[in-house]
Design a protein around this motif. Sequence first.
Motif, PDB file in Angstrom:
ATOM      1  N   HIS A 157       0.811  -1.224   0.000  1.00 35.53           N
ATOM      2  CA  HIS A 157       0.000   0.000   0.000  1.00 35.53           C
ATOM      3  C   HIS A 157       0.839   1.266   0.000  1.00 35.53           C
ATOM      4  O   HIS A 157       0.565   2.207  -0.754  1.00 35.53           O
ATOM      5  CB  HIS A 157      -0.948  -0.004   1.212  1.00 35.53           C
ATOM      6  N   PHE A 177      -5.222   3.847  -3.206  1.00 36.80           N
ATOM      7  CA  PHE A 177      -4.067   3.045  -3.611  1.00 36.80           C
ATOM      8  C   PHE A 177      -3.189   3.818  -4.599  1.00 36.80           C
ATOM      9  O   PHE A 177      -2.460   3.216  -5.386  1.00 36.80           O
ATOM     10  CB  PHE A 177      -4.552   1.726  -4.219  1.00 36.80           C
ATOM     11  N   SER A 180       0.462   3.029  -4.100  1.00 40.34           N
ATOM     12  CA  SER A 180       0.757   1.606  -3.931  1.00 40.34           C
ATOM     13  C   SER A 180       1.689   1.094  -5.023  1.00 40.34           C
ATOM     14  O   SER A 180       1.735   1.635  -6.133  1.00 40.34           O
ATOM     15  CB  SER A 180      -0.532   0.790  -3.937  1.00 40.34           C
ATOM     16  N   ASP A 200       5.055  -0.535   4.952  1.00 36.64           N
ATOM     17  CA  ASP A 200       3.685  -0.804   5.402  1.00 36.64           C
ATOM     18  C   ASP A 200       3.649  -1.113   6.891  1.00 36.64           C
ATOM     19  O   ASP A 200       2.742  -0.674   7.610  1.00 36.64           O
ATOM     20  CB  ASP A 200       3.074  -1.966   4.611  1.00 36.64           C
TER      21      ASP A 200
END
Length: 268
Positions: A157, A177, A180, A200
């Motif tokens: 992410h 996102f 991401s 993360d």
Amino acid sequence: MKVVREVSILRTFRKIYQFFVDIPLKKGVVLQNRYEITTVIGTGSYGIVYHCTDLKTNENKVIKQLRRSKRRSKKELKQFENEISILRMLNHKNMPIFHEKFSHDGNVYFVMNFIEGDNLEDHIFLNHITFNEKESLFFLEDLVELVSYLHNHDIYHQDLRIPNILIKGHEPILIDFGLSKMNVTADFAKESILELKRQDFYDLGEILLYILYTTYSAKNKKALPWTEELSLEKETVHILKRLLGIQEPYSDISEISLDLQAALEKLH
């Protein structure tokens, strides 16, 4: 000094340009002869997000638009396409569902389902919701399950923050996102994957610390480290220190789950 001044001037001009160019679409505008804009949900570094009504199904939808000032940038377009690619891969009830991508008047958009829920940031600051230690760990457990799903699909992410979490029926929903990353090559360096995982994990640590502080009442005028301000079980402290890299960082999400189980058993 001259270079610094020139960079500062360029940034100022860029902000002025974006101010006049990146004007959100107004309520009532219909895109793709189907999606009627009702409100602007928010604006990010490269996108504008709208709440819309799908005139075909009468359902609520969310549309993300690449900012006009970014649409000629190959980097920003690639980032926009990357978010679409990631959303296409998601199949989880606590994450957005991708519907379609389209262009309109030279702008690019994509459509997602609308998930009704309170933003965690608003939940804390406007609704004054608090989390005690046990509730915080249960909430982290739910987040870990979501991150585990992503990592198992080689998605990282990279922007886990309280504004990017919705609460629906006491469950966290992961959104946004845009930053991401996805591993799509077999020879992706293991070191790079570990770095993405740990980013993360670090973000999870910051979220845990944030919600733990919702029940904290300052007793000293002088700010102290969280290890002194918060009264926590040693198992919770251990998790936080590893998530935040103060002690040996976690290398895999399964390690966090094991430590979480031990911490929750202690609090039962």
